[in-house]
Design a protein around this motif. Sequence first.
Motif, PDB file in Angstrom:
ATOM      1  N   SER A   1     -12.669  -5.699   0.516  1.00  0.00           N
ATOM      2  CA  SER A   1     -13.355  -6.166   1.722  1.00  0.00           C
ATOM      3  C   SER A   1     -13.052  -5.258   2.911  1.00  0.00           C
ATOM      4  N   ILE A   2     -11.908  -4.595   2.890  1.00  0.00           N
ATOM      5  CA  ILE A   2     -11.565  -3.629   3.937  1.00  0.00           C
ATOM      6  C   ILE A   2     -12.353  -2.340   3.729  1.00  0.00           C
ATOM      7  N   GLU A   3     -12.419  -1.895   2.494  1.00  0.00           N
ATOM      8  CA  GLU A   3     -13.142  -0.659   2.190  1.00  0.00           C
ATOM      9  C   GLU A   3     -14.633  -0.766   2.504  1.00  0.00           C
ATOM     10  N   LYS A   4     -15.166  -1.979   2.502  1.00  0.00           N
ATOM     11  CA  LYS A   4     -16.594  -2.186   2.758  1.00  0.00           C
ATOM     12  C   LYS A   4     -16.928  -2.352   4.235  1.00  0.00           C
ATOM     13  N   GLN A   5     -15.941  -2.233   5.109  1.00  0.00           N
ATOM     14  CA  GLN A   5     -16.174  -2.461   6.529  1.00  0.00           C
ATOM     15  C   GLN A   5     -17.178  -1.478   7.122  1.00  0.00           C
ATOM     16  N   THR A   6     -18.002  -1.982   8.032  1.00  0.00           N
ATOM     17  CA  THR A   6     -18.962  -1.122   8.722  1.00  0.00           C
ATOM     18  C   THR A   6     -18.240  -0.157   9.657  1.00  0.00           C
TER      19      THR A   6
ATOM     20  N   LYS B   1     -15.309   2.454  10.161  1.00  0.00           N
ATOM     21  CA  LYS B   1     -14.634   3.313   9.190  1.00  0.00           C
ATOM     22  C   LYS B   1     -13.313   3.910   9.665  1.00  0.00           C
ATOM     23  N   ASN B   2     -13.021   3.876  10.970  1.00  0.00           N
ATOM     24  CA  ASN B   2     -11.809   4.525  11.468  1.00  0.00           C
ATOM     25  C   ASN B   2     -10.619   3.575  11.397  1.00  0.00           C
ATOM     26  N   TRP B   3     -10.159   3.308  10.190  1.00  0.00           N
ATOM     27  CA  TRP B   3      -9.048   2.407   9.967  1.00  0.00           C
ATOM     28  C   TRP B   3      -8.049   3.024   8.992  1.00  0.00           C
ATOM     29  N   GLU B   4      -6.850   2.484   9.016  1.00  0.00           N
ATOM     30  CA  GLU B   4      -5.848   2.785   8.005  1.00  0.00           C
ATOM     31  C   GLU B   4      -5.229   1.456   7.576  1.00  0.00           C
ATOM     32  N   LEU B   5      -4.882   1.369   6.320  1.00  0.00           N
ATOM     33  CA  LEU B   5      -4.256   0.162   5.784  1.00  0.00           C
ATOM     34  C   LEU B   5      -2.828   0.496   5.394  1.00  0.00           C
ATOM     35  N   VAL B   6      -1.871  -0.231   5.998  1.00  0.00           N
ATOM     36  CA  VAL B   6      -0.460  -0.045   5.672  1.00  0.00           C
ATOM     37  C   VAL B   6       0.029  -1.305   4.985  1.00  0.00           C
ATOM     38  N   MET B   7       0.263  -1.210   3.689  1.00  0.00           N
ATOM     39  CA  MET B   7       0.758  -2.336   2.906  1.00  0.00           C
ATOM     40  C   MET B   7       2.244  -2.153   2.618  1.00  0.00           C
ATOM     41  N   CYS B   8       2.949  -3.256   2.503  1.00  0.00           N
ATOM     42  CA  CYS B   8       4.356  -3.204   2.108  1.00  0.00           C
ATOM     43  C   CYS B   8       4.616  -4.298   1.085  1.00  0.00           C
ATOM     44  N   ASP B   9       5.055  -3.888  -0.102  1.00  0.00           N
ATOM     45  CA  ASP B   9       5.380  -4.857  -1.151  1.00  0.00           C
ATOM     46  C   ASP B   9       6.777  -5.403  -0.927  1.00  0.00           C
ATOM     47  N   ASP B  10       6.874  -6.733  -0.919  1.00  0.00           N
ATOM     48  CA  ASP B  10       8.141  -7.394  -0.588  1.00  0.00           C
ATOM     49  C   ASP B  10       8.842  -7.922  -1.829  1.00  0.00           C
ATOM     50  N   GLY B  11       8.897  -7.085  -2.865  1.00  0.00           N
ATOM     51  CA  GLY B  11       9.631  -7.464  -4.067  1.00  0.00           C
ATOM     52  C   GLY B  11       8.818  -8.244  -5.077  1.00  0.00           C
ATOM     53  N   SER B  12       7.542  -7.910  -5.227  1.00  0.00           N
ATOM     54  CA  SER B  12       6.681  -8.625  -6.187  1.00  0.00           C
ATOM     55  C   SER B  12       7.222  -8.499  -7.608  1.00  0.00           C
TER      56      SER B  12
ATOM     57  N   ALA C   1      -1.914  -2.156  -5.996  1.00  0.00           N
ATOM     58  CA  ALA C   1      -1.922  -1.484  -4.698  1.00  0.00           C
ATOM     59  C   ALA C   1      -1.875   0.028  -4.863  1.00  0.00           C
ATOM     60  N   ASN C   2      -1.084   0.503  -5.808  1.00  0.00           N
ATOM     61  CA  ASN C   2      -0.966   1.939  -6.053  1.00  0.00           C
ATOM     62  C   ASN C   2      -2.287   2.570  -6.458  1.00  0.00           C
ATOM     63  N   GLN C   3      -3.108   1.842  -7.181  1.00  0.00           N
ATOM     64  CA  GLN C   3      -4.409   2.360  -7.604  1.00  0.00           C
ATOM     65  C   GLN C   3      -5.284   2.688  -6.394  1.00  0.00           C
ATOM     66  N   TYR C   4      -5.209   1.864  -5.363  1.00  0.00           N
ATOM     67  CA  TYR C   4      -6.004   2.104  -4.159  1.00  0.00           C
ATOM     68  C   TYR C   4      -5.442   3.263  -3.343  1.00  0.00           C
ATOM     69  N   VAL C   5      -4.127   3.400  -3.324  1.00  0.00           N
ATOM     70  CA  VAL C   5      -3.498   4.505  -2.601  1.00  0.00           C
ATOM     71  C   VAL C   5      -3.968   5.851  -3.178  1.00  0.00           C
ATOM     72  N   LYS C   6      -4.086   5.928  -4.493  1.00  0.00           N
ATOM     73  CA  LYS C   6      -4.466   7.171  -5.156  1.00  0.00           C
ATOM     74  C   LYS C   6      -5.902   7.584  -4.858  1.00  0.00           C
ATOM     75  N   ARG C   7      -6.763   6.602  -4.562  1.00  0.00           N
ATOM     76  CA  ARG C   7      -8.176   6.945  -4.382  1.00  0.00           C
ATOM     77  C   ARG C   7      -8.641   6.930  -2.929  1.00  0.00           C
ATOM     78  N   ASP C   8      -7.815   6.439  -2.005  1.00  0.00           N
ATOM     79  CA  ASP C   8      -8.228   6.379  -0.600  1.00  0.00           C
ATOM     80  C   ASP C   8      -7.059   6.824   0.283  1.00  0.00           C
ATOM     81  N   GLU C   9      -7.221   7.962   0.947  1.00  0.00           N
ATOM     82  CA  GLU C   9      -6.137   8.523   1.759  1.00  0.00           C
ATOM     83  C   GLU C   9      -5.824   7.706   3.005  1.00  0.00           C
ATOM     84  N   ARG C  10      -6.692   6.750   3.327  1.00  0.00           N
ATOM     85  CA  ARG C  10      -6.445   5.888   4.480  1.00  0.00           C
ATOM     86  C   ARG C  10      -5.464   4.762   4.171  1.00  0.00           C
ATOM     87  N   ILE C  11      -5.094   4.626   2.908  1.00  0.00           N
ATOM     88  CA  ILE C  11      -4.228   3.521   2.483  1.00  0.00           C
ATOM     89  C   ILE C  11      -2.816   4.020   2.202  1.00  0.00           C
ATOM     90  N   LYS C  12      -1.823   3.349   2.816  1.00  0.00           N
ATOM     91  CA  LYS C  12      -0.416   3.680   2.617  1.00  0.00           C
ATOM     92  C   LYS C  12       0.271   2.490   1.942  1.00  0.00           C
TER      93      LYS C  12
END
Length: 285
Positions: free
Chosen positions: A24-29, A31-42, A50-61
């Motif tokens: 839903s973030i990737e589909k936003q109208t 485009k100048n965004w970055e996503l910073v996710m932090c895994d809290d011990g899943s 989450a790693n799959q998205y990091v590999k394909r979109d440089e805006r995602i950390k």
Amino acid sequence: MNKRVSIIMGIYNCEKTLDDAIRSIEKQTYKNWELVMCDDGSTDHTLEIANQYVKRDERIKLLKNNSNLGLPGTLNKCLQFCNGDYIMRHDGDDIMIESRIERQVTYMDHHNCAACGSGVYLFDDNGVWGIRQPELKPGKHVMILDTPFIHPTVMMKREKLIEVGGYSDNYITKQRLEDYDLWLKFYEKGCSLHNIQEPLIYYREDQNSYKRKSRKFRITETKARLDACRRLNIPYLKRLLAFKPLIIMFIPKASLRKYHVWRAKKGYFNVNIKTQEGIFEKGNG
């Protein structure tokens, strides 16, 4: 002005919902965004997804905590890696409508407020079943009984968030009150807080969510509200309303459920529900 938006997201055991949240973030109208996710011990496959998205979109950390820190500490860690003019919250089980970021950036650019939230469509596995809408310009007195925002709808000015010191990380805020404490700090700084008067996200909440609030939480919540009344100089007579969480403990759960559902559905059936990918329909109640 095409300002950068940094979206901060703490993720924990959300393997079943994370795909929808990130898509839903990737589909936003906007485009100048970055996503910073932090895994809290899943302990499930959240980190791998989450790693799959990091590999394909440089805006995602993607960051990872060495141990479970809780949401306040996790969000503060995300903030350290943000470059945006605006900081936006989102959760790994919620879904943005496609124009959410654009709508909130436009609003923030044209209104004098430190933070901007919105309403939400409430949904569960059966679809959309209600709407929750905070008031347009909530004043500090909202802290007696409620909060000015629904946390994952909020966009904040980066400099204002830094000015109040980010999220407080203590015993109280770790009891799911990290957002309440943050709004209190905004009010203490004299900030103006606004809400766009329509839902901009699908907020995952089942009709029995009130049951997750234990007696321990109700007591902690009461303490937090009384402290907010003191810090915001709320008149003593009005402070009596801050004991509402304690009173709720003595109301039968069946009655609480009826009120919870009625409040969410009020005005809902008169709203033209926007759907995304055809997956949301009016709930059966």
